[in-house]
Design an enzyme around this catalytic site. Structure first.
Site, PDB file in Angstrom:
ATOM      1  CB  CYS A  34     -13.042 -57.917 -42.880  1.00 32.38           C
ATOM      2  SG  CYS A  34     -12.611 -56.183 -44.214  1.00 32.38           S
ATOM      3  CG  HIS A  45     -13.091 -57.208 -39.219  1.00 30.07           C
ATOM      4  ND1 HIS A  45     -11.686 -57.166 -39.426  1.00 30.07           N
ATOM      5  CD2 HIS A  45     -14.043 -56.689 -40.076  1.00 30.07           C
ATOM      6  CE1 HIS A  45     -11.472 -55.891 -40.232  1.00 30.07           C
ATOM      7  NE2 HIS A  45     -12.906 -56.171 -40.283  1.00 30.07           N
ATOM      8  CG  ASN A  89     -11.850 -52.687 -41.796  1.00 26.06           C
ATOM      9  OD1 ASN A  89     -11.354 -53.627 -41.553  1.00 26.06           O
ATOM     10  ND2 ASN A  89     -13.290 -52.672 -41.912  1.00 26.06           N
TER      11      ASN A  89
END
Ligand code: UT7
Length: 319
Positions: free
Chosen positions: A113, A246, A276
């Protein structure tokens, strides 16, 4: 002195939207639980035949068009992904072929990520070193492929998508500072602990996560990385126009902004609609805020990644 600037962004989300209610039909979960613990309302899921390079292609074309740069003029392609099309060739090489260009270096960055921030820092370094003048940086993921759809603790959290940015060499400052970190001692709290060997999967091909440990780690390092990037430029939190961390959980975004003293209206949030998307989350959020007019020329944007590895980092970018 040669610096790099972001001159175009693009994003792409697969057509299929899966709501929390749809998940709760096959899983012991609820819209109420997912929304209250994560802020997520829905996610986009790639079609069975759609790969990371397929998602990357429209995102890249949109970014190139926005930048006014022809694919043939690119001299670097860096793709961040943890869900590559193949073990090899890299997704960057496959994307290069789909863009119909040849010869420029193309490679993948694997920092989960944090991938886009790592890829951006890499391309920025190439440009500053004079090795590149027009770089395409992409974060693209089909995380749906590495989720155990019976594990409610992980599968509700992720989605698929791609985001891209075009960087060019410029004498005006664009990317002011990047900071990157990793600590492999925390590999176990977020991983896909499997590999392909002798024609079989050895270990597990699915995401495993200690959610609470990840949560605490993420909030701590997102604050630290932001302060470090700002410190390198001699700037303070008040100099930031937009924070794009993020997009993992709206509670992580809120806690990070609160610790930094950045008001919520300066934080770009897409996790409610995208969930996500790992390496794609930061460029997708950047592209959304550029396109809807929130982020304008001259704004200072703090991009932040955190993810498996553990890896984390930040980039202070002037648009
Ligand atoms: O890119 C980085 C990737 N990951 C992250 O950023 C994730 C970071 N962590 C988080 O976002 C949160 O820790 C989660 C959203 C994953 C979990 O939230 P939490 O508030 O830490 O919940 P929890 O793990 O403590 O679970 C609380 C309860 C448990 O039940 P019991 O043991 O209290 O009976 C879980 O089994 O919630 C249960 N639970 C669920 N219930 C309904 C876990 N997942 C679900 C679910 N639906 N999907």
């Amino acid at each position: 002195m040669i610096r790099s600037r972001i001159v175009g962004t693009g994003g792409y989300l697969p057509a299929r939207i899966v709501t929390n209610d749809e998940l709760s039909r096959t899983l012991d979960t609820s819209d109420e639980w997912i929304r209250s613990r994560t802020g997520i309302r829905q996610r986009h899921i790639a079609a069975p035949d759609e790969t990371s390079s397929d998602l990357a292609l429209p995102a890249s074309r949109t970014a190139l068009a926005a930048a006014g740069v022809a694919a043939a003029d690119l001299d670097l392609i860096v793709v961040a992904t943890s869900t590559p099309d193949f073990v090899f060739p890299s997704t960057a090489c496959l994307l290069q072929a789909k863009l119909g260009v040849r010869s420029c270096p193309a490679f993948d960055v694997q920092a989960v990520c944090s991938g886009f921030v790592y890829a951006l820092a890499t391309a920025d370094s190439f440009i500053r070193a004079g090795q590149s003048r027009r770089a395409l940086v992409v974060g693209t993921e089909v995380f749906s492929r590495i989720l155990d759809w019976n594990d409610r603790g992980t599968c509700v959290l992720f989605g698929d998508g791609a985001g891209a940015a075009v960087l060019v060499a410029d004498e005006r400052p664009g990317i002011h500072a990047t900071v990157l970190h990793a600590d492999g001692a925390h590999a176990g709290i977020l991983s896909v602990p499997g590999n392909v060997c002798g024609g079989s999967i050895v270990g597990s091909p699915f995401v495993r996560m200690d959610g609470q440990a990840v949560f605490k780690f993420a909030v701590r390092v997102l604050e630290e990385a932001a302060r470090e990037a700002l410190g390198r430029c001699g700037l303070g939190v008040a100099d930031v126009d937009w924070l794009i961390p993020h997009q993992a959980n709206v509670r992580i975004l809120d806690a990070t902004a609160r610790k930094l003293g950045i008001p919520p209206e300066k934080v770009v949030v897409t996790v409610d609609r995208h969930a996500n998307t790992s390496a794609a989350s930061v460029p997708l959020a950047l592209d959304e805020a550029v396109r809807d007019g929130r982020i304008r020329a001259g704004h200072r944007v703090l991009l932040e990644g955190v993810g498996g590895g553990f890896t984390w980092g930040a980039a202070l970018v002037e648009m």
